[in-house]
Design a protein around this motif. Structure first.
Motif, short mmCIF file in Angstrom:
data_model
loop_
_atom_site.label_atom_id
_atom_site.label_comp_id
_atom_site.label_asym_id
_atom_site.label_seq_id
_atom_site.Cartn_x
_atom_site.Cartn_y
_atom_site.Cartn_z
N VAL A 237 0.85 -1.25 0.07
CA VAL A 237 -0.02 0.01 0.00
C VAL A 237 0.88 1.45 -0.04
O VAL A 237 1.96 1.39 0.91
N THR A 238 0.65 2.16 -1.02
CA THR A 238 1.69 3.27 -1.05
C THR A 238 0.81 4.59 -0.77
O THR A 238 -0.37 4.72 -0.53
N VAL A 239 1.37 5.58 -0.58
CA VAL A 239 0.96 6.87 -0.37
C VAL A 239 -0.14 7.34 -1.66
O VAL A 239 -1.13 8.00 -1.14
N ARG A 240 0.12 6.88 -2.68
CA ARG A 240 -0.70 7.22 -3.74
C ARG A 240 -2.06 6.40 -3.57
O ARG A 240 -3.20 7.02 -3.99
N ASP A 241 -1.94 5.14 -2.82
CA ASP A 241 -3.20 4.57 -2.86
C ASP A 241 -4.01 5.49 -1.69
O ASP A 241 -5.44 5.36 -1.75
N LEU A 242 -3.50 5.91 -0.75
CA LEU A 242 -4.21 6.93 0.07
C LEU A 242 -4.51 8.21 -0.48
O LEU A 242 -5.55 8.87 0.14
N GLY A 243 -3.78 8.66 -1.51
CA GLY A 243 -4.14 9.70 -2.15
C GLY A 243 -3.80 11.26 -1.54
O GLY A 243 -4.52 12.14 -1.54
N VAL A 244 -2.69 11.22 -0.52
CA VAL A 244 -2.22 12.34 0.30
C VAL A 244 -1.12 12.78 -0.40
O VAL A 244 -0.52 13.63 0.46
N GLU A 245 -0.51 12.46 -1.26
CA GLU A 245 0.92 13.09 -1.83
C GLU A 245 0.89 14.52 -2.15
O GLU A 245 1.73 15.40 -1.83
#
Length: 559
Positions: A237-245
């Motif tokens: 799971v990446t920051v991109r998956d969380l959408g907070v970059e």
């Protein structure tokens, strides 16, 4: 520079120095007024977008050192003194340094802005909070932690496994009590309980990303690639998956601009970013280094600890990602450190012992060998301390002469740039001599081979042992296609081995890699060895105990 004749502390020397308005330093460096954002009278940030394009392509001088000891080697002091010496020789020079972390400042070593007449100013403000960059990185890191826990609280759409969250909170202080914590206690309204922990801010992946990004677009992209944990199905799971970059980049926007200060001699210095070298890659930001290269003919920079740590990572990580290579390398050596590597305990280092210096020289010899393996002929700077005797220093200089190594005494603590002229002349000669720089491994090599190359060629070891946990992580890394990244060794700074008490130049040893952690945003794999901690603890007598302030606001005991 106003020369002070009486015996003064570093802090007193800094307080008595003639410091110029930073706008004057910027003007002399060729920085247009519209690019200068003042942070008070003596500090500024540089808006790189307002600089003239393609004006210079300055050469890079890397300052590294022998294996450090608790006695301290003065690498930052030599870096500053060398830059001032080059300026005195009418070379247009800038410095690119790391920002001090409050962990070491308040813990083991105190301030980190050079010393004596080779300091960057204003030293108190640089050592204490500076322009807020490290606080911004702390905030961005912990904002991501808050987003992760909120995602768990709000239904966990990504199916993140709370047992496999790899992201930790951070604090820019040494606090061993926070290494392992439990969050989310207090009932359903207060979050999902899980084990967590704190790292020191300068060990955060966001610090590494901050220092390796080339611009804001690259910064945002790197942040998006950070792996924060794994799902129940063991998918990353990446920051991109969380959408907070985007939000994280917003928090870092102003901090991402390099900070401009000056030396006592008035040489401009960019101080920006500060990853640890025994945990992360130990170099200041690519943004600052490339900005300095754009403005100056020579850029003097440093990499943390010895050539086995910061310099190796400079060559394999920073130089690769910054699209430049070192044009010269200076190795800082000291009489007292070599005596310690030769078997003398710290409390006896002030006693003359040329024989112990001779016994410790194999440590210097290995660092020279390492730099030569990268295709560069180093210059040795013997950083002079007041307790050093001519006989002891002559041991080093004679060995260097016998072994065809350029060397000179750096008396920069006492004399500033004037005391670094001999070293500077050697450096200029090397800058005018083409080198054959090349990394020691190809990033396409297998991860185990890359680690083994570093252990054998840089440390002088025999082999590598991987724990079961490291082997499992290595399998995951290969399955996810992350194995083409460079490696970032997390190792004690005091020894070529993973045992901090094995000084000198040990041979036939094996390094144990206990964990391999992918840092996709930073673009490297962290290999943890020995007992290295990502959240240090305070020593029995922290440097903070020596610090005080009077009613006028004058600080004492910072160094």
């Amino acid at each position: 520079m106003t020369k002070i004749t009486e015996t003064l502390t570093d802090l007193e020397i800094a307080a008595k120095a003639d410091i110029r308005p930073i706008k004057d330093i910027a003007e002399a460096a060729g920085i247009p007024e519209e690019a200068v954002e003042l942070y008070g009278k003596y500090k500024a940030k540089i808006d790189v977008s307002q600089l003239p394009k393609g004006t210079k392509n300055g050469k890079v001088v890397l300052v590294t050192a022998i294996s450090p000891t608790p006695a301290g080697e003065g690498k930052s002091t030599v870096t500053v003194g060398l830059a001032d010496a080059l300026s005195r020789l009418e070379e247009k020079t800038m410095i690119a340094l790391r920002e001090p972390s409050l962990g070491p400042v308040m813990g083991m070593k105190g301030g980190a802005t050079g010393g004596g007449y080779s300091q960057v100013l204003p030293m108190e403000e640089i050592n204490l909070h500076f322009n807020g960059d490290i606080h911004a990185i702390t905030t961005a890191n912990n904002a991501l932690s808050a987003m992760i826990d909120n995602h768990l609280q709000q239904g966990n759409q990504l199916q993140i496994d709370p047992r496999r969250i790899a992201w930790k909170r951070v604090l820019d202080l040494n606090d061993r009590a926070l290494r392992n914590v439990v969050v989310g206690l207090g009932g359903p309204a207060h979050g999902v309980p899980r084990e967590d922990g704190f790292d020191i801010t300068v060990a955060s992946e966001i610090m590494a990303v901050f220092c390796l990004a080339s611009d804001l677009v690259d910064l945002k992209e790197r942040l998006s690639q950070i792996v924060i944990g794994y799902t129940y199905g063991k998918e990353a799971v990446t920051v991109r998956d969380l959408g907070v970059e985007g939000a994280l980049t917003v928090l870092l926007k102003e901090a991402f601009k390099p900070n401009l200060v000056q030396t006592i001699d008035g040489t401009p210095a960019l101080i920006h970013g500060g990853p640890f070298a025994n945990i992360a890659h130990g170099c200041n930001s690519i943004m600052a280094t490339n900005t300095a290269r754009q403005l100056a003919d020579i850029v003097v920079t440093e990499a943390g600890f010895g050539a086995d740590l910061g310099a190796e990572k400079f060559m394999h990580i920073k130089a690769r990602q910054g699209n430049f290579s070192p044009d010269a390398v200076v190795i800082v050596a000291t009489v007292r450190a070599l005596k310690m590597h030769g078997g003398v305990p710290k409390e006896e280092l002030k006693e003359e012992n040329a024989e112990a210096v001779r016994a410790g020289i194999p440590n210097l010899e290995k660092h020279i060998d390492t730099i030569r393996r990268f295709g560069i002929e180093p210059v040795v700077a013997v950083n002079r301390f007041t307790s050093d005797t001519p006989e002891e220093m002559e041991e080093i200089l004679h060995w260097c002469e016998t072994n065809d190594v350029a060397a000179a005494v750096a008396n920069v603590w006492e004399k500033g740039g004037e005391g670094g002229l001999d070293v500077a002349r050697h450096v200029i000669k090397q800058l005018n001599t083409p080198n054959q720089f090349a990394p020691l491994y190809d990033v396409k090599d297998k991860v185990a081979n890359k680690i083994r190359t570093i252990v054998q060629e840089v440390y002088g070891g025999q082999d590598v042992h991987f724990t079961d946990q490291a082997l499992k992580q290595l399998m995951t890394i290969e399955q996810n296609g992350w194995d083409k990244l460079p490696v970032c060794m997390a190792k004690t700074q005091y020894s070529f081995t993973d045992e901090p008490k094995l000084l000198g130049r040990p041979k036939d040893f094996t390094i144990t890699v206990r964990e391999i952690i992918p840092k996709l945003g930073a673009g490297f794999l962290v290999c943890l060895t020995g007992d290295i901690m990502t959240m240090p603890g305070l020593p029995k007598q922290p440097a903070a105990l020596n610090m005080d302030i009077d009613k006028e606001g004058n600080i004492t005991g910072l160094i």
